[in-house]
Design a protein around this motif. Structure first.
Motif, mmCIF file in Angstrom:
data_model
loop_
_atom_site.group_PDB
_atom_site.id
_atom_site.type_symbol
_atom_site.label_atom_id
_atom_site.label_comp_id
_atom_site.label_asym_id
_atom_site.label_seq_id
_atom_site.Cartn_x
_atom_site.Cartn_y
_atom_site.Cartn_z
ATOM 1 N N PHE B 60 -45.802 31.687 -48.479
ATOM 2 C CA PHE B 60 -46.981 32.115 -49.241
ATOM 3 C C PHE B 60 -47.754 30.870 -49.682
ATOM 4 N N VAL B 61 -49.056 30.791 -49.381
ATOM 5 C CA VAL B 61 -49.869 29.660 -49.843
ATOM 6 C C VAL B 61 -51.086 30.178 -50.598
ATOM 7 N N ASP B 62 -51.660 29.313 -51.462
ATOM 8 C CA ASP B 62 -52.711 29.816 -52.350
ATOM 9 C C ASP B 62 -54.058 29.997 -51.661
ATOM 10 N N PHE B 63 -54.486 28.999 -50.873
ATOM 11 C CA PHE B 63 -55.742 29.258 -50.172
ATOM 12 C C PHE B 63 -55.822 28.554 -48.838
ATOM 13 N N CYS B 64 -56.559 29.213 -47.960
ATOM 14 C CA CYS B 64 -56.692 28.758 -46.591
ATOM 15 C C CYS B 64 -57.544 27.494 -46.592
ATOM 16 N N GLY B 65 -56.946 26.361 -46.323
ATOM 17 C CA GLY B 65 -57.721 25.119 -46.293
ATOM 18 C C GLY B 65 -57.139 24.017 -47.146
ATOM 19 N N GLY B 66 -56.289 24.354 -48.103
ATOM 20 C CA GLY B 66 -55.665 23.322 -48.927
ATOM 21 C C GLY B 66 -54.484 22.691 -48.197
ATOM 22 N N SER B 67 -53.949 21.621 -48.781
ATOM 23 C CA SER B 67 -52.834 20.942 -48.118
ATOM 24 C C SER B 67 -51.574 21.825 -48.009
ATOM 25 N N PRO B 68 -51.305 22.738 -48.973
ATOM 26 C CA PRO B 68 -50.147 23.630 -48.762
ATOM 27 C C PRO B 68 -50.301 24.488 -47.495
ATOM 28 N N PHE B 69 -51.513 24.968 -47.269
ATOM 29 C CA PHE B 69 -51.789 25.772 -46.070
ATOM 30 C C PHE B 69 -51.565 24.938 -44.804
ATOM 31 N N VAL B 70 -52.130 23.736 -44.788
ATOM 32 C CA VAL B 70 -52.025 22.885 -43.594
ATOM 33 C C VAL B 70 -50.556 22.557 -43.318
ATOM 34 N N ALA B 71 -49.822 22.172 -44.362
ATOM 35 C CA ALA B 71 -48.419 21.785 -44.172
ATOM 36 C C ALA B 71 -47.583 22.973 -43.680
ATOM 37 N N CYS B 72 -47.819 24.165 -44.254
ATOM 38 C CA CYS B 72 -47.028 25.345 -43.860
ATOM 39 C C CYS B 72 -47.377 25.807 -42.443
ATOM 40 N N ARG B 73 -48.651 25.744 -42.106
ATOM 41 C CA ARG B 73 -49.053 26.143 -40.752
ATOM 42 C C ARG B 73 -48.431 25.223 -39.715
ATOM 43 N N ARG B 74 -48.346 23.960 -40.032
ATOM 44 C CA ARG B 74 -47.756 23.013 -39.099
ATOM 45 C C ARG B 74 -46.282 23.365 -38.872
ATOM 46 N N THR B 75 -45.567 23.690 -39.941
ATOM 47 C CA THR B 75 -44.150 24.041 -39.813
ATOM 48 C C THR B 75 -43.975 25.364 -39.076
ATOM 49 N N SER B 76 -44.802 26.358 -39.411
ATOM 50 C CA SER B 76 -44.643 27.677 -38.791
ATOM 51 C C SER B 76 -44.986 27.623 -37.312
ATOM 52 N N GLY B 77 -45.805 26.638 -36.912
ATOM 53 C CA GLY B 77 -46.122 26.483 -35.491
ATOM 54 C C GLY B 77 -44.874 26.184 -34.666
ATOM 55 N N ASP B 78 -43.884 25.550 -35.304
ATOM 56 C CA ASP B 78 -42.653 25.183 -34.592
ATOM 57 C C ASP B 78 -41.561 26.246 -34.701
ATOM 58 N N LYS B 79 -41.706 27.157 -35.677
ATOM 59 C CA LYS B 79 -40.623 28.106 -35.940
ATOM 60 C C LYS B 79 -41.152 29.526 -35.855
ATOM 61 N N ARG B 80 -40.675 30.257 -34.869
ATOM 62 C CA ARG B 80 -41.242 31.575 -34.601
ATOM 63 C C ARG B 80 -40.900 32.599 -35.688
ATOM 64 N N GLU B 81 -39.786 32.352 -36.403
ATOM 65 C CA GLU B 81 -39.345 33.389 -37.353
ATOM 66 C C GLU B 81 -40.012 33.257 -38.727
ATOM 67 N N CYS B 82 -40.933 32.286 -38.886
ATOM 68 C CA CYS B 82 -41.629 32.247 -40.176
ATOM 69 C C CYS B 82 -43.138 32.347 -40.004
ATOM 70 N N THR B 83 -43.767 33.003 -40.967
ATOM 71 C CA THR B 83 -45.201 33.286 -40.919
ATOM 72 C C THR B 83 -45.846 32.825 -42.214
ATOM 73 N N VAL B 84 -47.051 32.268 -42.104
ATOM 74 C CA VAL B 84 -47.786 31.832 -43.291
ATOM 75 C C VAL B 84 -48.777 32.922 -43.687
ATOM 76 N N ILE B 85 -48.825 33.240 -44.977
ATOM 77 C CA ILE B 85 -49.856 34.157 -45.478
ATOM 78 C C ILE B 85 -50.586 33.436 -46.615
ATOM 79 N N SER B 86 -51.925 33.432 -46.556
ATOM 80 C CA SER B 86 -52.698 32.728 -47.583
ATOM 81 C C SER B 86 -53.247 33.706 -48.614
#
Lengths: 166, 125
Positions: B60-86
């Motif tokens: 769960f991240v607070d808004f699409c575009g902040g560093s939490p979003f970028v960092a989580c999207r990068r990780t989820s790109g490598d791991k199929r079993e996790c999804t980012v929701i902003s």
């Protein structure tokens, strides 16, 4: 309080060059881009180009009315020299001062440099609440200043710039 | 059980979880991270270290575009079993914690998004 209008009237040299180790993030895409009505955001960074997933994610956060690019440092310097970066409201982001020095050595005509955000790392000491500097950061900034570049610190458009004298 | 990682600016995530737990009681398989004082590379490393490997997780991240979003999207790109929701908010989290054992991940993601949006209402409508 600054209105958008007064900020727009304030004279800025484009491209604005900002050192920020969060790269494209909230302060840039909301704080600066909206206040200054930026039209283009460029990240000049060799490291990110080796990380395709991160590169794609960073480009995906650029608002639709802004052009976003990620170039390596040499390409960014070449484009700037050819006059391709200074004819619109552009901000150029660099990850740290050493990259700023590299950009300068590749021939980019940098006149002013803003330190916008350099966060804590073990080798860094606090200079301002949002600026932490290592000995390598300081050495690079010294060389940049010796080349005639004016350096200041400013995290957001509405905060007062703090001069940096290496 | 589907894991939750809440990654936000400042103390937003910690406060959200605190309020959720005051409504629903203590929750398990949830962690909170902040971008406070972190550059992007440091935050990416932090997120990587806290995403449970081989387990289903929602970031769960607070808004699409902040560093939490970028960092989580990068990780989820490598791991199929996790999804980012902003756009994490209270209705999204209460929905998640009350429904995560009742449906599969794909259905849960749709449900918590719908519940988060349904939580936004205008008094004039």
């Amino acid at each position: 309080m600054f209105s958008k209008f007064s900020l727009r009237k304030k004279k800025h040299d484009f491209p604005l060059v900002r050192v920020d180790d969060r790269l494209f993030h909230g302060q840039v895409i909301v704080g600066w881009a909206q206040a200054l009505q930026l039209e283009r955001l460029i990240l000049a960074c060799d490291r990110i180009l080796n990380e395709p997933a991160l590169k794609q994610t960073l480009l995906s956060v650029i608002p639709p009315d802004i052009e976003g690019n990620i170039f390596n440092l040499e390409t960014a310097a070449q484009k700037w020299r050819k006059g391709e970066l200074n004819h619109d409201r552009t901000m150029l982001i660099l990850e740290h001062p050493v990259d700023a020095l590299k950009l300068l050595r590749f021939g980019a005509p940098v006149k002013t440099l803003t330190l916008g955000g350099l966060h804590f790392r073990e080798e860094r000491e606090q200079f301002l609440p949002y600026i932490f500097l290592s000995q390598w950061d300081r050495a690079a900034l010294r060389e940049i200043a010796q080349a005639g570049v004016t350096i200041s610190c400013q995290d957001l458009p509405a905060t007062k710039p703090v001069p940096y004298n290496p | 059980m589907i894991h939750a990682l809440i990654v936000t600016h400042g103390d937003l995530g910690a406060e959200l979880l605190r309020v959720v737990e005051s409504l629903l009681g203590p929750q398990e398989a949830v962690e909170v991270l902040s971008n406070k004082g972190k550059d992007l590379e440091g935050l990416c490393d932090l997120v990587d270290a806290h995403v449970p490997s081989g387990e289903e997780a929602i970031l769960f991240v607070d808004f699409c575009g902040g560093s939490p979003f970028v960092a989580c999207r990068r990780t989820s790109g490598d791991k199929r079993e996790c999804t980012v929701i902003s756009g994490v908010n209270l209705p999204m989290l209460t929905s998640f914690f009350t429904k995560r054992t009742k449906m599969p991940l794909s259905q849960l993601l749709q449900t918590i998004r719908d519940d988060a949006v349904r939580g936004i209402q205008l008094s004039s409508e």
